[in-house]
Design a protein around this motif. Structure first.
Motif, short mmCIF file in Angstrom:
data_model
loop_
_atom_site.label_atom_id
_atom_site.label_comp_id
_atom_site.label_asym_id
_atom_site.label_seq_id
_atom_site.Cartn_x
_atom_site.Cartn_y
_atom_site.Cartn_z
N HIS A 226 -2.78 7.93 0.45
CA HIS A 226 -4.31 7.98 0.94
C HIS A 226 -4.99 8.92 0.33
N ILE B 180 -2.64 12.17 -0.39
CA ILE B 180 -1.35 12.52 0.34
C ILE B 180 -0.67 11.04 0.49
N LYS B 181 0.70 11.07 0.64
CA LYS B 181 1.29 10.08 0.70
C LYS B 181 1.56 9.94 2.45
N LYS B 182 0.94 9.04 3.13
CA LYS B 182 1.21 9.18 4.49
C LYS B 182 1.42 7.73 4.96
N TYR C 258 -6.71 8.43 9.02
CA TYR C 258 -6.79 9.79 9.55
C TYR C 258 -8.21 10.55 9.22
N HIS D 29 4.73 3.78 4.10
CA HIS D 29 4.20 4.93 3.52
C HIS D 29 3.58 4.58 2.35
#
Length: 52
Positions: free
Chosen positions: A48, A35-37, A20, A45
């Motif tokens: 990140h 962030i957890k993506k 991302y 998931h």
């Protein structure tokens, strides 16, 4: 009118793939983003972290 926005890249913690990108305001927050993506390589998931 100048804005202080920089391009930030987010990397998966497990497979280290760069998934991302987004524009980040450097005036509001100077610390790195976590962030957890969803990671398409790991297919789950995962946390990140922002790279420099």
């Amino acid at each position: 009118m100048s804005t202080s926005r920089t391009k930030a890249i987010i990397v998966c913690v497990n497979c280290l793939s760069r998934n991302y990108t987004f524009n980040k305001s450097t005036m509001n927050n100077s610390e790195r983003l976590e962030i957890k993506k969803f990671c398409p390589t790991c297919n789950m998931h995962v946390l990140h972290k922002e790279t420099r």
